[in-house]
Design an enzyme around this catalytic site. Structure first.
Site, mmCIF file in Angstrom:
data_model
loop_
_atom_site.group_PDB
_atom_site.id
_atom_site.type_symbol
_atom_site.label_atom_id
_atom_site.label_comp_id
_atom_site.label_asym_id
_atom_site.label_seq_id
_atom_site.Cartn_x
_atom_site.Cartn_y
_atom_site.Cartn_z
ATOM 1 N N ARG A 102 0.842 -1.186 0.000
ATOM 2 C CA ARG A 102 0.000 0.000 0.000
ATOM 3 C C ARG A 102 0.885 1.247 0.000
ATOM 4 O O ARG A 102 1.923 1.283 0.657
ATOM 5 C CB ARG A 102 -0.928 0.018 1.224
ATOM 6 C CG ARG A 102 -2.157 -0.880 1.058
ATOM 7 C CD ARG A 102 -3.090 -0.322 0.002
ATOM 8 N NE ARG A 102 -4.280 -1.120 -0.222
ATOM 9 C CZ ARG A 102 -4.415 -1.992 -1.207
ATOM 10 N NH1 ARG A 102 -3.402 -2.231 -2.032
ATOM 11 N NH2 ARG A 102 -5.554 -2.641 -1.379
ATOM 12 N N GLU A 140 -3.484 8.102 -5.784
ATOM 13 C CA GLU A 140 -3.593 7.462 -7.095
ATOM 14 C C GLU A 140 -4.794 8.025 -7.843
ATOM 15 O O GLU A 140 -5.869 8.164 -7.252
ATOM 16 C CB GLU A 140 -3.741 5.941 -6.942
ATOM 17 C CG GLU A 140 -2.516 5.292 -6.326
ATOM 18 C CD GLU A 140 -2.615 3.777 -6.218
ATOM 19 O OE1 GLU A 140 -3.622 3.199 -6.718
ATOM 20 O OE2 GLU A 140 -1.708 3.160 -5.646
ATOM 21 N N HIS A 198 -0.280 0.794 -10.427
ATOM 22 C CA HIS A 198 -1.062 -0.161 -9.636
ATOM 23 C C HIS A 198 -1.570 -1.311 -10.513
ATOM 24 O O HIS A 198 -2.766 -1.617 -10.534
ATOM 25 C CB HIS A 198 -2.238 0.536 -8.954
ATOM 26 C CG HIS A 198 -2.704 -0.166 -7.716
ATOM 27 N ND1 HIS A 198 -3.182 0.482 -6.608
ATOM 28 C CD2 HIS A 198 -2.770 -1.499 -7.403
ATOM 29 C CE1 HIS A 198 -3.534 -0.386 -5.675
ATOM 30 N NE2 HIS A 198 -3.283 -1.603 -6.133
#
Length: 327
Positions: free
Chosen positions: A234, A263, A282
């Site tokens: 994370r 993000e 990601h």
């Protein structure tokens, strides 16, 4: 006429974003598909909620309408955006996409490390400039890796690295020896005292109070100048400014980040301009077919749920993840 079938609400990003492969459940449940704006109405009276829009945090805002909810499944590994206090304290069972992303993320980690050691990024740059320059690369065999986070993803990372002759140690909530995958697991609370022994440090921890800002100036400063850092856990586990400082000062050889505090990564983030930092959006777990796999997993779990069987690998809502021995 009112249907007596169990009601499953499916939260989607928009009307075109529906999970595939749910037809086998159609005669046994009543589906309600909704976006976040309609979730309050759609979840009222629903027995289960399938968070296909897996980054959504909309459930907390409509919790008061969840008058019949017994099960929530999120199509993601991380559940940090989902576990608000009322859900934590409820009897609602929470499951996640355990197992779907393990191998793809492990392959990403191996690829990132190899790209660093074999100078692949530099090779691409030289190719674009039409420059032929012989270089000497570094071996992977014999390197020492610390995998921080010993859940199912971390274990697959460890197994894949060990298969290419990397010596792997795990870091988890509690120290132990004799672990079937890692052998030795050190306590992540003592990370700064341990990271200096490793060439590769991989973060794959879930986001909890214990892992937020885990990788900071103290930890990066304790790593070897030749060490390589990979974050597939994370973004909030890393103090990004401290990582930028360490990389810019040459205190670390390089890093690969697949997750970030914000993000999409803002255009003005200093991370973009660090030469020794590899950035990906990601995607480490998103191998071809991943959406089909996520939907198929939900169908398997729904079959068990409809049969009244216990759901495997429920999330421990107080810990914030699915417990694994030594994790």
């Amino acid at each position: 006429m009112t249907s007596s079938l169990p009601v499953i609400t499916v939260l989607v990003a928009d009307s075109a974003d529906r999970p595939p492969g749910l037809a086998s459940l159609a005669d046994r449940v009543t589906f309600r598909f909704t976006d976040a704006a309609g979730l309050g109405d759609a979840v009222r009276g629903a027995d289960a909620l399938f968070l296909w829009d897996f980054f959504s945090s909309a459930l907390e805002g409509v919790w008061a309408q969840c008058d019949a909810l017994r099960w929530v499944h999120v199509a993601a590994a991380g559940v940090d955006k989902l576990l608000f206090p009322e859900l934590r304290d409820s009897r609602v069972v929470v499951t996640n996409a355990r197992g779907i992303f393990d191998r793809p993320i492990a392959e990403y980690v191996l690829a990132a490390v190899l790209a660093h050691l074999k100078l692949l990024r530099e090779g691409y740059d030289l190719q674009r400039e039409h420059v032929w320059r012989h270089r000497e690369t570094d071996p992977l065999r014999g390197r020492r890796a610390l995998v921080v986070g010993t859940g199912s993803i971390g274990r697959d990372i460890g197994r894949l690295l060990r298969a290419v002759d990397v010596e792997v140690t795990g870091a988890g909530r509690t120290a132990r020896s004799g672990d079937p995958d890692f052998g030795t697991i050190i306590a992540s609370s003592g990370l700064a005292d341990a990271v200096g022994d490793f060439d590769i440090v991989v973060n794959v921890t879930p986001l909890t109070d214990a892992t937020r800002n885990l990788f900071d100036r103290k930890v990066f400063g304790a790593m070897r100048p030749s060490a390589y850092f990979v974050n597939v856990g994370r973004g909030q586990s890393v103090v990004e400014a401290d990582l930028v400082d360490a990389l810019t000062a040459g205190e670390l050889a390089g890093a690969a980040l697949d997750v970030f505090r914000t993000e999409p990564l803002p255009e003005n983030s200093p991370l973009w301009d660090v030469p020794t930092l590899a950035i990906s959006p990601h995607l480490s777990g998103d191998s071809a077919g991943w959406l089909d796999a996520l939907a198929a997993q939900f169908v398997r779990l729904a079959d068990l749920w409809l049969a009244g069987e216990e759901l495997p690998h429920p999330v421990d809502k107080q810990l914030g993840f699915v417990p694994t021995a030594g994790a």
